[in-house]
Design a protein around this motif. Structure first.
Motif, short mmCIF file in Angstrom:
data_model
loop_
_atom_site.label_atom_id
_atom_site.label_comp_id
_atom_site.label_asym_id
_atom_site.label_seq_id
_atom_site.Cartn_x
_atom_site.Cartn_y
_atom_site.Cartn_z
N PHE A 51 24.06 -0.70 40.65
CA PHE A 51 24.74 0.56 41.13
C PHE A 51 26.19 0.96 40.59
N ILE A 52 27.00 0.00 40.02
CA ILE A 52 27.96 0.28 39.65
C ILE A 52 28.15 0.76 38.20
N PHE A 53 27.32 0.19 37.28
CA PHE A 53 27.41 0.48 35.71
C PHE A 53 26.16 1.68 35.66
N GLN A 54 25.21 1.58 36.12
CA GLN A 54 23.86 2.37 35.90
C GLN A 54 23.44 3.19 37.04
N ARG A 55 24.44 3.63 37.87
CA ARG A 55 23.90 4.56 39.27
C ARG A 55 23.12 5.81 38.87
N LYS A 56 23.54 6.42 37.62
CA LYS A 56 22.76 7.56 37.32
C LYS A 56 21.33 7.43 36.69
N ARG A 57 21.20 6.24 36.19
CA ARG A 57 19.97 5.95 35.60
C ARG A 57 19.01 5.08 36.63
N LYS A 58 19.08 5.11 37.87
CA LYS A 58 18.42 4.69 38.84
C LYS A 58 17.24 4.94 38.69
N PRO A 59 15.98 4.08 38.68
CA PRO A 59 14.77 4.78 38.70
C PRO A 59 13.91 4.90 39.93
N GLU A 60 13.07 5.81 39.85
CA GLU A 60 12.25 6.34 41.07
C GLU A 60 11.42 5.07 41.56
N PHE A 61 11.57 4.67 42.69
CA PHE A 61 10.90 3.25 43.19
C PHE A 61 9.52 3.66 43.70
N THR A 62 8.65 3.67 42.89
CA THR A 62 7.07 4.04 43.07
C THR A 62 6.34 2.73 43.15
N TRP A 63 5.10 3.05 43.70
CA TRP A 63 4.30 1.62 43.75
C TRP A 63 3.90 0.98 42.51
N SER A 64 3.63 2.11 41.38
CA SER A 64 3.43 1.67 40.11
C SER A 64 4.58 1.06 39.33
N LEU A 65 5.81 1.30 39.64
CA LEU A 65 6.86 0.74 39.08
C LEU A 65 7.35 -0.68 39.50
N MET A 66 6.73 -0.78 40.87
CA MET A 66 6.97 -2.13 41.52
C MET A 66 5.91 -3.07 40.99
N LEU A 67 4.70 -2.54 40.94
CA LEU A 67 3.89 -3.48 40.05
C LEU A 67 4.19 -3.93 38.73
N LEU A 68 4.78 -2.92 37.92
CA LEU A 68 5.18 -3.30 36.49
C LEU A 68 6.27 -4.50 36.68
N ALA A 69 7.34 -4.18 37.72
CA ALA A 69 8.30 -5.01 37.86
C ALA A 69 7.67 -6.38 38.30
N LEU A 70 6.62 -6.40 39.07
CA LEU A 70 6.10 -7.77 39.59
C LEU A 70 5.59 -8.48 38.22
N LEU A 71 4.75 -7.58 37.36
CA LEU A 71 4.35 -8.25 36.27
C LEU A 71 5.35 -8.87 35.26
N SER A 72 6.37 -7.96 35.09
CA SER A 72 7.34 -8.36 34.13
C SER A 72 8.16 -9.43 34.92
N GLY A 73 8.38 -9.60 36.08
CA GLY A 73 9.03 -10.83 36.64
C GLY A 73 8.08 -12.32 36.51
N LEU A 74 6.69 -12.06 36.59
CA LEU A 74 5.79 -13.10 36.38
C LEU A 74 6.00 -13.67 35.04
N LEU A 75 5.81 -12.73 33.90
CA LEU A 75 5.92 -13.16 32.62
C LEU A 75 7.17 -13.40 32.07
N GLY A 76 8.20 -12.70 32.72
CA GLY A 76 9.78 -12.92 32.09
C GLY A 76 10.55 -14.16 32.76
N VAL A 77 10.28 -14.47 33.74
CA VAL A 77 11.05 -15.16 34.64
C VAL A 77 10.20 -16.43 35.40
N VAL A 78 9.34 -16.08 36.16
CA VAL A 78 8.65 -17.10 37.00
C VAL A 78 8.26 -18.18 36.31
N ILE A 79 7.01 -17.41 35.56
CA ILE A 79 5.81 -18.61 34.79
C ILE A 79 6.50 -19.25 33.57
#
Length: 357
Positions: A51-79
């Motif tokens: 919010f401090i450094f990229q307030r103007k670049r905040k994405p639109e929180f849609t279901w498709s975006l959250m699913l992509l974030a879920l996939l990114s989280g699984l592959l990038g950090v969890v697994i």
């Protein structure tokens, strides 16, 4: 000089993380609980920064975006986090760092299979990529299966590991299962890199990308950890190595290192960042032998040299390929401008065209 200093600091910070992970595992902390806490702390730390450094670049929180974030989280950090930390407990901090150097090589293999990367075996660039990858794999095999003579760097040793271990767990001669876990984490990170090529722009910026990835990954990691360890005693934190590891991983790695890496990639390119990865390996090898009583052998040195040599061979080929592409694009741009000028001159009336140089 600022970029070089920043990347050296990043490698030192990452090396310290591997040491802390090893100490937390030796203290008996469950890998899934450690990952869940890390992602929770990282989300709480990164959200205000977004919010401090990229307030103007905040994405639109849609279901498709959250699913992509879920996939990114699984592959990038969890697994990768769960597999790497579990593998770290069965291997050594030095081996885990050496395996991390293989990540660009694994990424190249998947990119070539998915036709996202050209190979061109008939060129020096293609041969450099292929042989560099083979060297990296060969170096990892040498690291695992060849021991050789012991190397004693220090006259005295400080062993921070409280639990007694046999010789097989204090050397680089590690279990094959532990090595497979570590390699599995590297494969997951490589797939995450390829995913980022397609979806990174949809998250608005690197801070929001990291925040959403940590948040969705943290939810999954929390569910997995609760199913795995229902004993609340496993979740207790005190002023000990567990809390230090979690706070360091969340604040320093998921916060500061992410920002510095993003700045260096934007200013100097991804190849510049990759070149510094062997520095962290050297730091972990030295610190691990001094503080964790991890005995080095000739095999670990030979395997490391081969891995690093393979990495730089692939980076050399990729750098030469990028320069060639830039040269071609520049030539095409000049030719296009020249053609456009000729067409403009030819369309002018004769009386005007003779006065145009």
């Amino acid at each position: 000089m600022r970029s070089i200093t920043a990347m050296v600091v990043v490698q030192i910070a990452t090396a310290v993380l591997n040491i802390l992970f090893k100490l937390a595992m030796e203290d008996g902390m469950n890998p899934s609980v450690l990952v869940a806490y890390r992602l929770l702390f990282a989300t709480l730390f990164m959200l205000p920064l977004s919010f401090i450094f990229q307030r103007k670049r905040k994405p639109e929180f849609t279901w498709s975006l959250m699913l992509l974030a879920l996939l990114s989280g699984l592959l990038g950090v969890v697994i990768p986090s769960i597999l790497t930390i579990a593998g770290l407990a069965l291997t050594s901090a030095t081996f885990t760092s050496a395996a991390a150097v293989l990540t660009p090589l694994i990424t190249f293999i998947f990119a070539a299979l998915l036709r996202m990367e050209s190979v061109r075996l008939g060129s020096s660039v293609g041969l450099a990529k292929v042989f560099g990858t083979l060297f990296g794999v060969g170096g990892a095999l040498v690291f695992i299966f060849y021991r050789g003579k012991e190397i004693h760097l220090w006259s005295t040793h400080i062993n921070l590991v409280s639990q007694p271990r046999d010789a097989s767990t204090t050397t680089h001669h590690i279990s094959v299962f532990g090595a497979l876990l570590v390699f599995g984490g590297n494969i997951s990170i490589s797939l995450w890199f390829l995913l980022q090529v397609k979806i990174s722009k949809k998250f608005g910026g690197p801070y929001w990308n990291a925040t959403l990835m940590n948040m969705m990954g943290g939810i999954v990691a929390m569910i997995v950890a609760l199913c795995w360890k229902r004993d609340l005693y496993e979740w207790r934190l005190g002023w000990n190595i567990r809390l230090l590891t979690i706070a360091y991983a969340a604040i320093v790695i998921s916060g500061m290192v992410v920002a510095v890496n993003a700045w260096c990639v934007e200013s100097r390119g991804p190849l510049f960042v990759s070149v510094f990865s062997p520095i962290g390996l050297v730091i972990v090898a030295l610190v691990g032998s001094f503080l964790l009583d991890e005995t080095l052998h000739i095999g670990s040195i030979i395997g490391t040299v081969i891995i690093v040599g393979g990495l730089y061979l692939v980076l050399w080929g990729k750098n030469k390929e990028m320069k060639s592409i830039l040269t071609i694009n520049s030539s095409d741009h000049i030719e296009t401008n020249k053609t456009s000028k000729d067409i403009t001159l030819n369309t002018l009336p004769p009386r005007l065209s003779i006065n145009v140089p």
